[in-house]
Write a protein that holds these residues in place. Structure first.
Motif, PDB file in Angstrom:
ATOM      1  N   LEU A  87      26.434  48.911  43.645  1.00 33.17           N
ATOM      2  CA  LEU A  87      25.605  48.870  42.442  1.00 33.17           C
ATOM      3  C   LEU A  87      24.137  49.065  42.807  1.00 33.17           C
ATOM      4  O   LEU A  87      23.407  49.818  42.152  1.00 33.17           O
ATOM      5  N   VAL A 106      30.922  45.415  45.714  1.00 35.71           N
ATOM      6  CA  VAL A 106      30.557  45.993  44.418  1.00 35.71           C
ATOM      7  C   VAL A 106      29.047  45.898  44.214  1.00 35.71           C
ATOM      8  O   VAL A 106      28.405  46.852  43.757  1.00 35.71           O
ATOM      9  N   PRO A 153      27.403  54.552  39.568  1.00 31.57           N
ATOM     10  CA  PRO A 153      27.980  54.123  38.291  1.00 31.57           C
ATOM     11  C   PRO A 153      29.361  53.519  38.530  1.00 31.57           C
ATOM     12  O   PRO A 153      29.922  53.622  39.627  1.00 31.57           O
ATOM     13  N   ASN A 154      29.920  52.923  37.491  1.00 28.73           N
ATOM     14  CA  ASN A 154      31.203  52.242  37.641  1.00 28.73           C
ATOM     15  C   ASN A 154      32.303  53.156  38.189  1.00 28.73           C
ATOM     16  O   ASN A 154      33.103  52.746  39.041  1.00 28.73           O
ATOM     17  N   LYS A 155      32.355  54.397  37.706  1.00 25.60           N
ATOM     18  CA  LYS A 155      33.424  55.296  38.148  1.00 25.60           C
ATOM     19  C   LYS A 155      33.327  55.588  39.644  1.00 25.60           C
ATOM     20  O   LYS A 155      34.348  55.680  40.346  1.00 25.60           O
ATOM     21  N   GLU A 184      38.796  50.744  36.817  1.00 26.12           N
ATOM     22  CA  GLU A 184      37.524  50.487  36.142  1.00 26.12           C
ATOM     23  C   GLU A 184      37.499  49.085  35.543  1.00 26.12           C
ATOM     24  O   GLU A 184      36.463  48.419  35.531  1.00 26.12           O
ATOM     25  N   LEU A 201      31.817  42.881  38.120  1.00 24.17           N
ATOM     26  CA  LEU A 201      30.421  42.930  37.674  1.00 24.17           C
ATOM     27  C   LEU A 201      30.101  41.750  36.757  1.00 24.17           C
ATOM     28  O   LEU A 201      29.027  41.143  36.859  1.00 24.17           O
ATOM     29  N   ARG A 246      22.190  45.580  34.784  1.00 23.52           N
ATOM     30  CA  ARG A 246      22.269  46.084  36.152  1.00 23.52           C
ATOM     31  C   ARG A 246      20.909  46.027  36.854  1.00 23.52           C
ATOM     32  O   ARG A 246      20.820  45.685  38.037  1.00 23.52           O
ATOM     33  N   ILE A 279      31.977  53.575  41.860  1.00 20.60           N
ATOM     34  CA  ILE A 279      32.354  52.333  42.544  1.00 20.60           C
ATOM     35  C   ILE A 279      33.877  52.230  42.610  1.00 20.60           C
ATOM     36  O   ILE A 279      34.440  51.836  43.643  1.00 20.60           O
ATOM     37  N   CYS A 280      34.540  52.610  41.513  1.00 22.78           N
ATOM     38  CA  CYS A 280      36.007  52.608  41.492  1.00 22.78           C
ATOM     39  C   CYS A 280      36.563  53.493  42.604  1.00 22.78           C
ATOM     40  O   CYS A 280      37.491  53.101  43.334  1.00 22.78           O
ATOM     41  N   VAL A 325      36.577  46.660  38.313  1.00 19.77           N
ATOM     42  CA  VAL A 325      35.153  46.743  38.637  1.00 19.77           C
ATOM     43  C   VAL A 325      34.327  46.009  37.587  1.00 19.77           C
ATOM     44  O   VAL A 325      33.400  45.261  37.921  1.00 19.77           O
ATOM     45  N   LYS A 326      34.675  46.208  36.323  1.00 20.15           N
ATOM     46  CA  LYS A 326      33.951  45.527  35.250  1.00 20.15           C
ATOM     47  C   LYS A 326      34.114  44.009  35.354  1.00 20.15           C
ATOM     48  O   LYS A 326      33.177  43.258  35.097  1.00 20.15           O
TER      49      LYS A 326
END
Length: 220
Positions: free
Chosen positions: A171, A167, A176-178, A188, A195, A207, A180-181, A191-192
Motif C-alpha cells: 500500500l 499489505v 492499488p488493491n488489484k 480482492e 486493509l 489510504r 496487491i492481490c 485484501v479489503k
C-alpha cells in the motif's frame, strides 16, 4: 492519495530537512496579512522554492490542476462562504495526490480530529510560532504526520500480522488493491479485509492517512 509526490518519494528515509526546499507550496486562505506572514517565513527559511496563494477552494482546485507539481497545500479551515475541508473531496474526485496541512485559528480537539479524518497530514494552529511552522514542514516533507496536540497510539509491528504488514508495505508503494492481490496471490475480498484491519489498528480512515501514520510510527 499518497502522502508524497513522486519527486520526494524516497524522502521518508531521510533526516528532517533533507527533502527541502519543497518545489511549490500553495496557501489557501482569505486573510491577506496571514498570507503575507507565512509566505515570508517559507521563503526566509528556504522551505519552498515557490509559494502561491489563493482565497477559495475553487481557486485552489484550478491552481492544482494547472500546477500538479505542488508539494504541499496549507489550508485554512474557514474560508468566506465555504468550509476549507471541502477541498479534500474535490482532490479525491480529480485524483490529485498532494499533501494538505490544515492551518486554523480554531484549536479545539474536534477541529483537529476533523482535519485528520478528512485526510490532512497535519494541523497547525495559527497561534503557533515560526519554529512550529518550520518543524511541521520538515516532518510532512519526510512523509510524516504532524499532530502534536493529539495523542497517537503506541503501536509496534507485533500488532499487525505478517500478512497485514505485507499489505501495508505494498500500500505504501502505491499499489492499488488489484495489484496487491496479484503480488500476494490473494482475493480482492481478502485484501479489503486486511486493509480494514490495518485501518482499525492505526486508527485511520483512508489510504493517505494510513501510510503517513504507519511511517510516523516506524512500521514502514
Amino acid at each position: 492519495m499518497d502522502t508524497r509526490t513522486a519527486d520526494n518519494a524516497d524522502c521518508a528515509l531521510l533526516s528532517p530537512g533533507d527533502c527541502l526546499p519543497l518545489a511549490r507550496v500553495l496557501i489557501v486562505d482569505d486573510h491577506p496579512f496571514f498570507l503575507f506572514g507565512i509566505t515570508a517565513i517559507l521563503e526566509q527559511e528556504n522551505l519552498a522554492r515557490e509559494v502561491a496563494t489563493v482565497a477559495s477552494v475553487a481557486d485552489a482546485v484550478d491552481d492544482l490542476r494547472s500546477r500538479p507539481e505542488t508539494s504541499l497545500v496549507l489550508l485554512d479551515l474557514t474560508l468566506q462562504g465555504e468550509a476549507g475541508l471541502s477541498l479534500f473531496s474535490e482532490l479525491e474526485q480529480i485524483g490529485l495526490p498532494v499533501s494538505v496541512v490544515v492551518i486554523s485559528s480554531r484549536e479545539d480537539e474536534a477541529s483537529v480530529r476533523a482535519a485528520r479524518s478528512a485526510g490532512a497530514v497535519g494541523f497547525l494552529p495559527k497561534s503557533a510560532g515560526r519554529r512550529s511552522l518550520v518543524r511541521m514542514v520538515q516532518r510532512v516533507s519526510n512523509g510524516l504526520l504532524f499532530y502534536p496536540s493529539l495523542p497517537f497510539p503506541s503501536l509496534s509491528p507485533e500488532h499487525l500480522t505478517p500478512r497485514q504488514l505485507e499489505v501495508l508495505t505494498l500500500l505504501a508503494d502505491g499499489l492499488p488493491n488489484k495489484r496487491i492481490c496479484q503480488a500476494l496471490d490473494l482475493t480482492e475480498h481478502t485484501v479489503k479485509t486486511h486493509l480494514k484491519a490495518i485501518f482499525t489498528h492505526l486508527d485511520v480512515h483512508n489510504r493517505t492517512e494510513c501510510v503517513a501514520q504507519a511511517r510516523a510510527l516506524g512500521l514502514l
